[in-house]
Write a protein that holds these residues in place. Sequence first.
Motif, PDB file in Angstrom:
ATOM      1  N   TYR A  35       0.843  -1.183   0.000  1.00 42.76           N
ATOM      2  CA  TYR A  35       0.000   0.000   0.000  1.00 42.76           C
ATOM      3  C   TYR A  35       0.884   1.241   0.000  1.00 42.76           C
ATOM      4  CZ  TYR A  35      -3.763  -3.143   1.432  1.00 42.76           C
ATOM      5  OH  TYR A  35      -4.685  -4.167   1.487  1.00 42.76           O
ATOM      6  N   PHE A  45      -4.177   0.838  -2.268  1.00 39.70           N
ATOM      7  CA  PHE A  45      -3.707  -0.509  -2.573  1.00 39.70           C
ATOM      8  C   PHE A  45      -2.871  -0.500  -3.851  1.00 39.70           C
ATOM      9  CE2 PHE A  45      -3.920  -5.069  -2.735  1.00 39.70           C
ATOM     10  CZ  PHE A  45      -4.084  -5.409  -4.073  1.00 39.70           C
ATOM     11  N   GLU A  48      -1.100  -7.263  -4.645  1.00 43.31           N
ATOM     12  CA  GLU A  48      -1.059  -8.364  -3.697  1.00 43.31           C
ATOM     13  C   GLU A  48      -0.457  -9.583  -4.377  1.00 43.31           C
ATOM     14  OE1 GLU A  48      -3.635 -11.200  -3.519  1.00 43.31           O
ATOM     15  OE2 GLU A  48      -3.026 -11.984  -1.561  1.00 43.31           O
ATOM     16  N   ARG A  55      -1.992 -11.449  -7.613  1.00 40.49           N
ATOM     17  CA  ARG A  55      -3.402 -11.822  -7.718  1.00 40.49           C
ATOM     18  C   ARG A  55      -4.314 -10.623  -7.885  1.00 40.49           C
ATOM     19  NH1 ARG A  55      -4.788 -16.112  -2.976  1.00 40.49           N
ATOM     20  NH2 ARG A  55      -4.475 -14.247  -1.714  1.00 40.49           N
ATOM     21  N   ASN A  56      -3.817  -9.478  -7.466  1.00 39.62           N
ATOM     22  CA  ASN A  56      -4.665  -8.296  -7.460  1.00 39.62           C
ATOM     23  C   ASN A  56      -3.793  -7.074  -7.669  1.00 39.62           C
ATOM     24  OD1 ASN A  56      -7.395  -7.468  -7.164  1.00 39.62           O
ATOM     25  ND2 ASN A  56      -7.570  -8.653  -5.287  1.00 39.62           N
ATOM     26  N   GLY A  97      -4.639 -14.481   2.537  1.00 35.95           N
ATOM     27  CA  GLY A  97      -5.047 -13.333   1.738  1.00 35.95           C
ATOM     28  C   GLY A  97      -6.527 -13.290   1.438  1.00 35.95           C
ATOM     29  N   THR A  98      -7.292 -14.219   1.990  1.00 34.32           N
ATOM     30  CA  THR A  98      -8.728 -14.217   1.709  1.00 34.32           C
ATOM     31  C   THR A  98      -9.508 -13.874   2.963  1.00 34.32           C
ATOM     32  OG1 THR A  98      -8.819 -16.587   2.149  1.00 34.32           O
ATOM     33  CG2 THR A  98      -8.546 -15.898  -0.129  1.00 34.32           C
ATOM     34  N   GLN A 102      -4.821  -9.111   8.180  1.00 38.41           N
ATOM     35  CA  GLN A 102      -3.565  -8.650   7.612  1.00 38.41           C
ATOM     36  C   GLN A 102      -2.747  -7.957   8.692  1.00 38.41           C
ATOM     37  OE1 GLN A 102      -3.211  -7.134   3.418  1.00 38.41           O
ATOM     38  NE2 GLN A 102      -5.313  -6.586   3.799  1.00 38.41           N
TER      39      GLN A 102
ATOM     40  N   ARG B  93     -13.271  -4.590   1.716  1.00 41.18           N
ATOM     41  CA  ARG B  93     -12.577  -5.479   0.809  1.00 41.18           C
ATOM     42  C   ARG B  93     -13.330  -5.566  -0.500  1.00 41.18           C
ATOM     43  NH1 ARG B  93     -12.283 -11.722   1.993  1.00 41.18           N
ATOM     44  NH2 ARG B  93     -14.421 -11.536   1.266  1.00 41.18           N
ATOM     45  N   ARG B  94     -12.569  -5.390  -1.584  1.00 41.96           N
ATOM     46  CA  ARG B  94     -13.115  -5.589  -2.918  1.00 41.96           C
ATOM     47  C   ARG B  94     -12.138  -6.457  -3.681  1.00 41.96           C
ATOM     48  NH1 ARG B  94     -14.139   0.545  -4.902  1.00 41.96           N
ATOM     49  NH2 ARG B  94     -14.905   1.372  -2.934  1.00 41.96           N
ATOM     50  N   GLY B  95     -12.589  -7.029  -4.720  1.00 40.97           N
ATOM     51  CA  GLY B  95     -11.683  -7.806  -5.561  1.00 40.97           C
ATOM     52  C   GLY B  95     -12.237  -9.169  -5.829  1.00 40.97           C
ATOM     53  N   SER B  96     -11.899  -9.690  -6.960  1.00 39.56           N
ATOM     54  CA  SER B  96     -12.417 -10.995  -7.357  1.00 39.56           C
ATOM     55  C   SER B  96     -11.830 -12.085  -6.471  1.00 39.56           C
ATOM     56  CB  SER B  96     -12.076 -11.266  -8.813  1.00 39.56           C
ATOM     57  OG  SER B  96     -10.675 -11.242  -8.989  1.00 39.56           O
ATOM     58  N   GLY B  97     -12.609 -13.087  -6.223  1.00 37.39           N
ATOM     59  CA  GLY B  97     -12.134 -14.211  -5.444  1.00 37.39           C
ATOM     60  C   GLY B  97     -11.985 -13.923  -3.968  1.00 37.39           C
ATOM     61  N   GLY B  98     -12.358 -12.724  -3.555  1.00 39.26           N
ATOM     62  CA  GLY B  98     -12.275 -12.422  -2.130  1.00 39.26           C
ATOM     63  C   GLY B  98     -10.884 -12.154  -1.636  1.00 39.26           C
ATOM     64  N   TYR B  99      -9.942 -11.969  -2.535  1.00 42.51           N
ATOM     65  CA  TYR B  99      -8.577 -11.749  -2.077  1.00 42.51           C
ATOM     66  C   TYR B  99      -8.438 -10.370  -1.470  1.00 42.51           C
ATOM     67  CZ  TYR B  99      -7.948 -15.718  -5.171  1.00 42.51           C
ATOM     68  OH  TYR B  99      -8.077 -16.920  -5.797  1.00 42.51           O
ATOM     69  N   ASN B 100      -7.375 -10.231  -0.701  1.00 42.97           N
ATOM     70  CA  ASN B 100      -7.187  -8.993   0.031  1.00 42.97           C
ATOM     71  C   ASN B 100      -6.844  -7.801  -0.838  1.00 42.97           C
ATOM     72  OD1 ASN B 100      -7.814  -9.571   2.677  1.00 42.97           O
ATOM     73  ND2 ASN B 100      -5.812 -10.415   3.130  1.00 42.97           N
ATOM     74  N   LYS B 101      -7.850  -7.049  -1.229  1.00 40.76           N
ATOM     75  CA  LYS B 101      -7.622  -5.748  -1.846  1.00 40.76           C
ATOM     76  C   LYS B 101      -8.457  -4.798  -1.014  1.00 40.76           C
ATOM     77  CE  LYS B 101      -8.357  -3.003  -6.031  1.00 40.76           C
ATOM     78  NZ  LYS B 101      -8.794  -3.032  -7.445  1.00 40.76           N
ATOM     79  N   LEU B 102      -7.828  -4.131  -0.101  1.00 39.20           N
ATOM     80  CA  LEU B 102      -8.554  -3.286   0.821  1.00 39.20           C
ATOM     81  C   LEU B 102      -8.601  -1.849   0.324  1.00 39.20           C
ATOM     82  CD1 LEU B 102      -7.201  -4.577   4.247  1.00 39.20           C
ATOM     83  CD2 LEU B 102      -9.317  -5.194   3.085  1.00 39.20           C
TER      84      LEU B 102
END
Lengths: 113, 114
Positions: A35, A45, A48, A55-56, A97-98, A102, B93-102
């Motif tokens: 971040y 953000f 990740e 992944r993101n 990560g789900t 964190q 939290r947003r993002g596909s698959g529920g991954y950590n994108k805060l």
Amino acid sequence: KAGVTQTPRYLIKTRGQQVTLSCSPISGHRSVSWYQQTPGQGLQFLFEYFSETQRNKGNFPGRFSGRQFSNSRSEMNVSTLELGDSALYLCASSWSGTSDEQYFGPGTRLTVT
Amino acid sequence: GESVGLHLPTLSVQEGDNSIINCAYSNSASDYFIWYKQESGKGPQFIIDIRSNMDKRQGQRVTVLLNKTVKHLSLQIAATQPGDSAVYFCAERRGSGGYNKLIFGAGTRLAVHP
């Protein structure tokens, strides 16, 4: 157990240079997020990583990149630094990560002159 | 220490009072919310979280309330102490698959006076 560590803690660079920041997650954690924190934009953000795969990704230019190693340690790189890149860069780790908790490191304070 | 945000809204309370910090989130699809506390010179510290299928969750001296109808989140701190002085952020939290994108809110500075 040891927390998230980030190195270096402080860094001063000149416009146009590049910089690499390092993050060591908590032992056993496989997800690392990055971040950027500035007074004007708050916490944003960047990206990740999990098991060496991104992944993101947030809405930052391609000058911002990262990678993760097999031991889960992560680095982020910023090329062609701009004054606006001055910020606190925070790394956070979690087990999967789900939506598990964190844990944030203390950050690297980058100043671009 | 380093200042987290120079122009954050500030909530000033007396020691021992209850504090309520509010946050509006933007995405109705967000399914997980967290409150963080950040002290000067440190990274954010997890306080409490709540999933979208709940409207209230309690921790030690803290309670989070979620109102999905108006997309509002609040953090209540009971018997506020000087050590609670910090900047508080809500995150969704947003993002596909529920991954950590805060996605973080702008933050609120809590100042506790003795």
